[in-house]
Design a protein around this motif. Structure first.
Motif, PDB file in Angstrom:
ATOM      1  N   LEU A 185      35.282  44.121  42.510  1.00 57.04           N
ATOM      2  CA  LEU A 185      35.128  42.818  41.860  1.00 57.04           C
ATOM      3  C   LEU A 185      34.941  41.691  42.865  1.00 57.04           C
ATOM      4  O   LEU A 185      34.407  40.631  42.531  1.00 57.04           O
ATOM      5  CB  LEU A 185      36.347  42.519  40.979  1.00 57.04           C
ATOM      6  N   PHE A 186      35.371  41.913  44.108  1.00 51.08           N
ATOM      7  CA  PHE A 186      35.291  40.880  45.140  1.00 51.08           C
ATOM      8  C   PHE A 186      34.300  41.218  46.240  1.00 51.08           C
ATOM      9  O   PHE A 186      34.102  40.429  47.155  1.00 51.08           O
ATOM     10  CB  PHE A 186      36.672  40.663  45.770  1.00 51.08           C
ATOM     11  N   ARG A 245      36.379  39.148  37.260  1.00 49.66           N
ATOM     12  CA  ARG A 245      36.852  38.658  38.554  1.00 49.66           C
ATOM     13  C   ARG A 245      37.875  37.524  38.389  1.00 49.66           C
ATOM     14  O   ARG A 245      38.923  37.541  39.059  1.00 49.66           O
ATOM     15  CB  ARG A 245      35.679  38.205  39.422  1.00 49.66           C
TER      16      ARG A 245
END
Length: 273
Positions: A185-186, A245
């Protein structure tokens, strides 16, 4: 500028100098939880943390935040003994934690936090035992706020749910849902760790109560079981990342605030030595 804001600004400035941008909840997320917590420490707790971490390569909460994940290489025996302390599977139980059913012999993240926090708070314990307990607590509070660490047992917290990310993200290669929430997600963020820290501090509760690790796990489980977290198709798209996120970031901010409160409670009296 408040004392907390000043501490955050100092931390952020230090990160600019000391850290290259990482792209994972794994190391990055744990460090963010720890940095948010460190900024919220009360003076007495901060003094004890400093004393307990004296001699560490990086004597800060962030500096030891990933220690428990590194045990598999640095101390395989302790790594094996503590392997089950990183998670608890309660999604099949409607996210309702029951120690006798879900954590036999204390082998889950909820009871690990409780047990290690008790050692940390006990000033009659040897210094090394309290130092190790502090390292475990910092890491496990981060773990319990990662939703997949409190998710389904049938797919091992998303590890057995295979997905592929959008083209251009890891070259479109396959991964699994747990890894996605740990790091994917990052992964493509252009924001530096210091900038993300400064932004997340503004979303963290100003004066969170420590609360109970069981309720933290139940809250994370409710995130893991929210409709849409398990994608309807194996290949996710940018909309999935854009949706989830911010949820992951809220969990990081909440984990940091709760870690600060736990440490302030555990270290409210006594000396580290």
């Amino acid at each position: 500028m408040t004392r907390t804001a000043l501490a955050i600004a100092t931390l952020a400035a230090g990160l600019v100098l000391a850290s290259s941008p990482a792209h994972a909840w794994g190391p990055r997320g744990h460090r963010l939880v720890a940095d948010i917590a460190e900024a919220g420490l009360q003076p007495q707790a901060r003094a004890q943390v400093d004393a307990l971490l004296e001699g560490e390569t990086e004597p800060t909460l962030a500096g030891v935040a990933n220690w428990a994940d590194e045990l598999r290489a640095s101390d395989p025996d302790l790594g094996r003994r503590s392997a089950s302390w990183h998670y608890v599977n309660i999604a099949e139980q409607g996210c309702d934690y029951d120690a006798g059913r879900d954590c036999r012999a204390g082998g889950c993240v909820v009871e690990a936090i409780r047990a290690q926090a008790a050692i940390l708070a006990d000033t009659t314990q040897p210094l090394e035992a309290r130092r190790q307990a502090l390292k475990f607590v910092v890491h496990f509070v981060g773990d319990v706020h990662q939703p997949m660490h409190a998710g389904y047992g049938h797919d091992r917290g998303g590890n057995d749910t295979q997905i592929s990310q959008p083209d251009g993200t890891r070259d479109g290669r396959g991964t699994n849902l747990h890894s996605l929430w740990d790091s994917g997600l990052f992964r493509d963020m252009r924001e530096s760790e210091s900038a993300q820290l400064a932004r997340l501090v503004g979303t963290a509760p100003v004066a969170a109560e420590a609360g109970d690790p069981a309720s933290w796990a139940e809250g994370s489980c409710r995130v893991a079981t929210t409709e849409g977290v398990y994608p309807p198709r194996p290949k996710i798209d940018g909309a999935y990342i854009a949706t989830w996120r911010p949820v992951a970031e809220r969990q990081i901010a909440l984990g940091g605030a709760r870690l600060a409160a736990l440490l302030n409670d555990a270290l409210s009296a006594g000396d580290a030595d």
